[in-house]
Design a protein around this motif. Structure first.
Motif, PDB file in Angstrom:
ATOM      1  N   TYR A 172       0.840  -1.352  -0.075  1.00 48.16           N
ATOM      2  CA  TYR A 172      -0.063   0.033  -0.004  1.00 48.16           C
ATOM      3  C   TYR A 172       0.837   1.125   0.038  1.00 48.16           C
ATOM      4  O   TYR A 172       0.629   2.153  -0.784  1.00 48.16           O
ATOM      5  CB  TYR A 172      -0.708  -0.074   1.213  1.00 48.16           C
ATOM      6  CG  TYR A 172      -1.879   0.990   1.421  1.00 48.16           C
ATOM      7  CD1 TYR A 172      -3.345   0.984   0.997  1.00 48.16           C
ATOM      8  CD2 TYR A 172      -1.396   2.297   2.040  1.00 48.16           C
ATOM      9  CE1 TYR A 172      -3.976   2.149   1.231  1.00 48.16           C
ATOM     10  CE2 TYR A 172      -2.454   3.318   2.334  1.00 48.16           C
ATOM     11  CZ  TYR A 172      -3.981   3.342   1.643  1.00 48.16           C
ATOM     12  OH  TYR A 172      -4.614   4.059   1.882  1.00 48.16           O
ATOM     13  N   ASP A 173       1.781   1.287   0.911  1.00 43.49           N
ATOM     14  CA  ASP A 173       2.615   2.509   0.980  1.00 43.49           C
ATOM     15  C   ASP A 173       3.706   2.640   0.058  1.00 43.49           C
ATOM     16  O   ASP A 173       4.033   3.614  -0.741  1.00 43.49           O
ATOM     17  CB  ASP A 173       3.748   2.353   2.157  1.00 43.49           C
ATOM     18  CG  ASP A 173       2.759   2.575   3.576  1.00 43.49           C
ATOM     19  OD1 ASP A 173       2.057   3.687   3.525  1.00 43.49           O
ATOM     20  OD2 ASP A 173       2.807   2.017   4.387  1.00 43.49           O
ATOM     21  N   GLY A 174       3.766   1.169  -1.014  1.00 49.29           N
ATOM     22  CA  GLY A 174       4.654   1.473  -2.020  1.00 49.29           C
ATOM     23  C   GLY A 174       4.001   2.077  -3.112  1.00 49.29           C
ATOM     24  O   GLY A 174       4.424   2.857  -4.126  1.00 49.29           O
ATOM     25  N   ALA A 175       2.670   1.789  -3.274  1.00 50.41           N
ATOM     26  CA  ALA A 175       1.826   2.260  -4.256  1.00 50.41           C
ATOM     27  C   ALA A 175       1.698   3.747  -4.143  1.00 50.41           C
ATOM     28  O   ALA A 175       1.662   4.596  -5.204  1.00 50.41           O
ATOM     29  CB  ALA A 175       0.334   1.665  -4.156  1.00 50.41           C
ATOM     30  N   LEU A 176       1.535   4.376  -2.893  1.00 47.72           N
ATOM     31  CA  LEU A 176       1.474   5.582  -2.680  1.00 47.72           C
ATOM     32  C   LEU A 176       2.865   6.477  -2.915  1.00 47.72           C
ATOM     33  O   LEU A 176       2.751   7.685  -3.445  1.00 47.72           O
ATOM     34  CB  LEU A 176       1.211   5.955  -0.949  1.00 47.72           C
ATOM     35  CG  LEU A 176      -0.161   5.506  -0.839  1.00 47.72           C
ATOM     36  CD1 LEU A 176      -0.333   5.722   0.743  1.00 47.72           C
ATOM     37  CD2 LEU A 176      -1.223   6.564  -1.547  1.00 47.72           C
ATOM     38  N   ALA A 177       4.025   5.915  -2.674  1.00 45.42           N
ATOM     39  CA  ALA A 177       5.350   6.380  -2.839  1.00 45.42           C
ATOM     40  C   ALA A 177       5.523   6.440  -4.430  1.00 45.42           C
ATOM     41  O   ALA A 177       6.045   7.314  -5.064  1.00 45.42           O
ATOM     42  CB  ALA A 177       6.499   5.463  -2.306  1.00 45.42           C
ATOM     43  N   LEU A 178       4.887   5.390  -5.244  1.00 43.33           N
ATOM     44  CA  LEU A 178       5.269   5.491  -6.662  1.00 43.33           C
ATOM     45  C   LEU A 178       4.520   6.706  -7.516  1.00 43.33           C
ATOM     46  O   LEU A 178       5.053   7.515  -8.050  1.00 43.33           O
ATOM     47  CB  LEU A 178       4.786   4.335  -7.376  1.00 43.33           C
ATOM     48  CG  LEU A 178       4.928   3.954  -8.623  1.00 43.33           C
ATOM     49  CD1 LEU A 178       6.489   3.491  -8.814  1.00 43.33           C
ATOM     50  CD2 LEU A 178       4.036   2.984  -9.546  1.00 43.33           C
TER      51      LEU A 178
END
Ligand code: SF4
Length: 284
Positions: A172-178
């Motif tokens: 989830y946080d990786g998607a936001l970071a991308l």
């Protein structure tokens, strides 16, 4: 919910012939999208590059999962020629996840955008990418150097359900970071966009919290649509979200400051993507 069947009234059969004749894949067919008669009937479709086999196996997604074949280097050219023949003004390109490729398919995305710029010079290009796991920075730089108009990465579900629905690799946080990093790296004007599927076990408050996270990552456009179980093997529908709840969610998203919020039972990330982009461009 009722959807219309393919008919000879619109361009459905013409679009199908062009796409199949060029040996291309679409997420419309691969994911069994319920809007295919409407979208193809109005002459639009969403291309799926990098083959028809995904290296992930999300619990809600019908796209075939397994070991993909080699990348077709001529696919970008055929796709661009087909988009030109279809007369598309706004071309949406997505792909399967390719965790087997060193660059996760980023260079193929860039080649596709560049081919579209050559063959559809007046059109706009939207890419709906995977998470480019492990090579995010390099992949983003590669894709954004080709100057898409819209960068879309679907967060898909709320924080609590993310790992359960998408598997251990997804974050989830990786998607936001991308999404945040795409906004930071863009040198040309860029809209960023994300989508949420509802009916997977989340609450409306969790959907609003996810929209808030997306806004904090600088996302301009959000789509929210009802999950439909594509086969008995896929996760079950937890609830049917009422149209009044979709209207409430749209209001919440607009209050958070999105340039465009498309929310409804049959809304998909690429549903009427040209109109989503136009609405967000006017608002931003
Ligand atoms: S909503 Fe998107 S995936 Fe579905 S038919 Fe339309 S263009 Fe294709």
């Amino acid at each position: 919910m009722k959807v219309r069947a393919p008919s000879t009234d619109g361009r459905y059969f013409e679009v199908r012939q062009l796409i199949h004749g060029a040996g291309l894949h679409t997420i419309c067919e691969e994911a069994r999208c319920p809007n295919i008669a409407e979208c193809w009937g109005r002459g639009t479709a969403t291309f799926q590059i990098l083959g028809d086999t995904c290296t992930r196996a999300c619990r809600y997604c019908y796209v075939h999962s397994g070991k993909p074949g080699p990348v077709d280097p001529l696919e970008p050219l055929r796709l661009a020629q087909t988009a030109a023949r279809m007369g598309l003004d706004h071309v949406v390109v997505t792909s399967v996840d390719r965790d087997d490729l060193p660059d996760r398919g980023a260079a193929h995305y860039a080649s596709t955008i560049r081919a579209l710029r050559a063959k559809v010079p007046h059109g706009t290009v939207e890419v709906l990418t995977p998470d480019f796991l492990g090579v995010e920075e390099h992949a983003l730089r590669t894709v954004l150097a080709a100057h898409p108009d819209v960068f879309n990465h679907n967060i898909e579900t709320v924080r609590r359900l993310h790992r359960r629905m998408r598997g251990a690799k997804a974050s989830y946080d990786g998607a936001l970071a991308l999404l945040r990093r795409a906004r930071e790296l863009a040198e040309a004007p860029l809209l960023t966009k994300s989508g949420i599927i509802v009916g997977l076990g989340e609450s409306n408050d969790e959907i609003v919290a996810t929209m808030r996270d997306l806004r904090e990552a600088g996302v301009d456009v959000v789509t929210i649509g009802q999950y439909l179980q594509p086969s008995a093997k896929h996760t079950r529908i937890d609830r049917w979200v009422h149209p009044d709840e979709f209207a409430w969610l749209r209001e919440q998203g607009e209050a958070l400051g999105f340039g465009s919020v498309f929310a409804g039972p049959l809304v998909r990330s690429s549903y009427r993507a040209d109109e989503q982009r136009a609405a967000a461009s006017l608002a931003t």
